[in-house]
Scaffold this motif. Structure first.
Motif, mmCIF file in Angstrom:
data_model
loop_
_atom_site.group_PDB
_atom_site.id
_atom_site.type_symbol
_atom_site.label_atom_id
_atom_site.label_comp_id
_atom_site.label_asym_id
_atom_site.label_seq_id
_atom_site.Cartn_x
_atom_site.Cartn_y
_atom_site.Cartn_z
ATOM 1 N N PRO A 179 -32.965 93.177 -51.755
ATOM 2 C CA PRO A 179 -32.330 92.672 -50.554
ATOM 3 C C PRO A 179 -33.293 92.052 -49.441
ATOM 4 C CG PRO A 179 -30.750 94.094 -51.707
ATOM 5 C CD PRO A 179 -31.520 94.856 -51.596
ATOM 6 N N PRO A 180 -33.346 91.156 -49.166
ATOM 7 C CA PRO A 180 -33.727 90.249 -47.843
ATOM 8 C C PRO A 180 -33.349 91.165 -46.747
ATOM 9 C CG PRO A 180 -32.501 88.339 -48.754
ATOM 10 C CD PRO A 180 -32.861 89.352 -49.464
ATOM 11 N N VAL A 181 -34.169 91.278 -45.948
ATOM 12 C CA VAL A 181 -33.389 91.249 -43.913
ATOM 13 C C VAL A 181 -34.378 90.547 -43.236
ATOM 14 C CG1 VAL A 181 -33.262 93.377 -42.872
ATOM 15 C CG2 VAL A 181 -33.904 94.014 -45.211
ATOM 16 N N ILE A 182 -33.028 90.131 -42.716
ATOM 17 C CA ILE A 182 -34.031 89.740 -41.139
ATOM 18 C C ILE A 182 -33.590 90.832 -40.173
ATOM 19 C CG2 ILE A 182 -33.925 87.659 -39.786
ATOM 20 C CD1 ILE A 182 -32.978 86.012 -42.175
ATOM 21 N N THR A 183 -34.981 90.984 -39.292
ATOM 22 C CA THR A 183 -34.436 92.087 -38.113
ATOM 23 C C THR A 183 -34.548 90.868 -36.862
ATOM 24 O OG1 THR A 183 -36.930 92.536 -38.215
ATOM 25 C CG2 THR A 183 -35.803 94.151 -39.396
ATOM 26 N N ILE A 184 -33.670 91.641 -36.022
ATOM 27 C CA ILE A 184 -33.392 90.703 -34.822
ATOM 28 C C ILE A 184 -33.474 91.837 -33.471
ATOM 29 C CG2 ILE A 184 -32.840 89.081 -32.898
ATOM 30 C CD1 ILE A 184 -31.257 87.727 -35.240
ATOM 31 N N ASP A 185 -34.832 91.907 -33.414
ATOM 32 C CA ASP A 185 -34.974 93.292 -32.344
ATOM 33 C C ASP A 185 -34.870 92.652 -30.464
ATOM 34 O OD1 ASP A 185 -34.646 95.765 -33.452
ATOM 35 O OD2 ASP A 185 -36.441 95.004 -34.345
ATOM 36 N N GLY A 186 -35.124 93.355 -29.623
ATOM 37 C CA GLY A 186 -34.949 93.170 -28.525
ATOM 38 C C GLY A 186 -34.495 93.632 -27.518
ATOM 39 N N PRO A 187 -34.252 93.139 -26.071
ATOM 40 C CA PRO A 187 -33.569 93.882 -24.466
ATOM 41 C C PRO A 187 -31.933 94.199 -25.068
ATOM 42 C CG PRO A 187 -34.891 92.716 -24.476
ATOM 43 C CD PRO A 187 -34.995 92.443 -26.051
ATOM 44 N N THR A 188 -32.016 95.007 -24.326
ATOM 45 C CA THR A 188 -30.109 94.861 -23.303
ATOM 46 C C THR A 188 -29.677 93.513 -22.788
ATOM 47 O OG1 THR A 188 -30.311 96.902 -22.970
ATOM 48 C CG2 THR A 188 -28.373 95.580 -22.190
ATOM 49 N N ALA A 189 -28.895 92.752 -24.292
ATOM 50 C CA ALA A 189 -27.920 91.378 -23.781
ATOM 51 C C ALA A 189 -29.084 90.659 -24.053
ATOM 52 C CB ALA A 189 -27.652 91.534 -22.394
ATOM 53 N N SER A 190 -29.773 90.282 -24.410
ATOM 54 C CA SER A 190 -30.808 89.540 -25.242
ATOM 55 C C SER A 190 -30.214 88.401 -26.026
ATOM 56 C CB SER A 190 -32.109 89.524 -25.751
ATOM 57 O OG SER A 190 -31.823 90.246 -27.017
ATOM 58 N N GLY A 191 -28.992 88.564 -26.151
ATOM 59 C CA GLY A 191 -27.919 87.696 -27.791
ATOM 60 C C GLY A 191 -28.209 88.128 -28.467
ATOM 61 N N LYS A 192 -29.076 89.583 -28.448
ATOM 62 C CA LYS A 192 -29.066 89.527 -30.164
ATOM 63 C C LYS A 192 -28.424 89.900 -31.451
ATOM 64 C CE LYS A 192 -31.288 94.233 -29.152
ATOM 65 N NZ LYS A 192 -29.842 94.366 -28.487
ATOM 66 N N GLY A 193 -26.932 90.447 -30.368
ATOM 67 C CA GLY A 193 -25.891 90.656 -31.752
ATOM 68 C C GLY A 193 -25.328 89.338 -31.427
ATOM 69 N N THR A 194 -24.818 88.288 -30.645
ATOM 70 C CA THR A 194 -24.448 87.332 -31.027
ATOM 71 C C THR A 194 -25.222 86.736 -32.209
ATOM 72 O OG1 THR A 194 -23.363 87.460 -28.674
ATOM 73 C CG2 THR A 194 -23.374 85.293 -30.098
ATOM 74 N N VAL A 195 -26.724 86.580 -31.678
ATOM 75 C CA VAL A 195 -26.894 84.871 -32.789
ATOM 76 C C VAL A 195 -27.635 86.384 -34.142
ATOM 77 C CG1 VAL A 195 -29.665 84.609 -33.133
ATOM 78 C CG2 VAL A 195 -29.106 84.755 -30.832
ATOM 79 N N ALA A 196 -27.849 87.645 -34.153
ATOM 80 C CA ALA A 196 -27.652 88.160 -35.474
ATOM 81 C C ALA A 196 -26.299 88.373 -36.574
ATOM 82 C CB ALA A 196 -27.826 89.397 -35.455
ATOM 83 N N MET A 197 -25.109 88.179 -35.408
ATOM 84 C CA MET A 197 -24.101 87.971 -36.087
ATOM 85 C C MET A 197 -24.127 86.193 -36.628
ATOM 86 S SD MET A 197 -20.637 88.865 -34.619
ATOM 87 C CE MET A 197 -20.661 87.473 -33.453
ATOM 88 N N ARG A 198 -24.347 85.728 -35.874
ATOM 89 C CA ARG A 198 -24.206 83.675 -36.481
ATOM 90 C C ARG A 198 -25.167 83.448 -37.534
ATOM 91 N NH1 ARG A 198 -22.642 80.725 -32.178
ATOM 92 N NH2 ARG A 198 -23.669 78.734 -33.620
ATOM 93 N N VAL A 199 -26.316 83.855 -36.899
ATOM 94 C CA VAL A 199 -27.693 84.409 -38.483
ATOM 95 C C VAL A 199 -26.772 84.652 -40.050
ATOM 96 C CG1 VAL A 199 -29.082 84.304 -39.687
ATOM 97 C CG2 VAL A 199 -29.702 83.531 -37.104
ATOM 98 N N ALA A 200 -26.330 85.793 -39.754
ATOM 99 C CA ALA A 200 -25.287 85.989 -41.081
ATOM 100 C C ALA A 200 -24.403 85.624 -41.450
ATOM 101 C CB ALA A 200 -24.903 87.806 -40.952
#
Ligand code: DC
Length: 224
Positions: free
Chosen positions: A6-27
């Motif tokens: 299955p496809p994966v989009i990875t979102i890496d980055g430093p602490t508090a870059s917003g990646k968690g929220t962005v990842a959840m919303r993209v999912a």
């Protein structure tokens, strides 16, 4: 015949870059699963604390990581049947998480657990080494960066909204320390994968950042 993973989009980055929220919303937008890999390191830190440890013992931390009895459901996180979603965001746990994450035995203990999240129709995974170590074959890798002052402000607001008090100057100092620890560690340091798209969200809101990632995905021409 082997089925394509299955496809994966990875979102890496430093602490508090917003990646968690962005990842959840993209999912959510794609109807895919989400993996908050940082939560696994935070849960390991919490389990170590509960066992009376201080994070100084690699073997103990790795045993805690292997034994994690964790359930992610409806945006909540349960450890041993107890909801700990807020508890693992505490600053003390955040700092301990960054320390135990530097242990190769802890990272090895969590490797397969993370890969198991890759199920149909797809996965959006956020963390530090999603694109470099856990899902090196991901068809889209994003490295989400943001200025450290901007990240401190965001973290300050996030904590305030959750009812925690925190001093901005302390948060800034903490972020700098954690950034340095995540970037300079020997095993799976925070670094953009060679084939990652770097997105600087310092001057972008969450909506705009989510749209950017979705646009990048559409542009890959792989969207079903
Ligand atoms: O993303 P986060 O702030 O919740 O992560 C908590 C800690 O876990 C962070 O200091 C770095 C570590 N981490 C990691 O080493 N590798 C990951 N894939 C995710 C997080």
């Amino acid at each position: 015949m082997t089925l394509a993973a299955p496809p994966v989009i990875t979102i890496d980055g430093p602490t508090a870059s917003g990646k968690g929220t962005v990842a959840m919303r993209v999912a959510q937008a794609l109807g895919w699963h989400a993996l908050d890999s940082g939560a696994l390191y935070r849960l390991t830190a919490l389990a170590v604390t509960r066992a009376g440890g201080d994070g100084g013992d690699e073997a103990q931390a790795a045993a805690a990581a292997r034994a994690l009895d964790v359930v992610f459901r409806d945006g909540g996180i349960w450890l041993d049947g107890v909801e700990v979603g807020n508890e693992i965001r505490r600053e003390a746990i955040s700092n301990l998480a960054s320390r135990v994450a530097a242990y190769p035995a802890v990272r090895a203990a969590l490797l397969e657990r993370q890969r198991a999240f890759r199920t149909a129709p797809g996965l959006v995974a956020d963390g530090r080494d999603m694109g470099t170590v856990i899902f090196p074959d991901a068809p889209l890798k994003v490295f989400l960066d943001a200025d450290v002052n901007e990240r401190a402000l965001r973290r300050h607001k996030q904590l305030k909204d959750k009812g925690f008090s925190a001093k901005l100057s302390d948060l800034l100092e903490d972020l700098r320390l954690r950034d340095a620890r995540d970037r300079d560690r020997v095993h799976a340091p925070l670094v953009a994968a060679a084939d990652a798209v770097v997105v600087d969200s310092s001057r972008m809101g969450i909506d705009e950042t989510v749209r950017k990632v979705l646009d990048l995905w559409s542009a890959r021409g792989l969207a079903g």
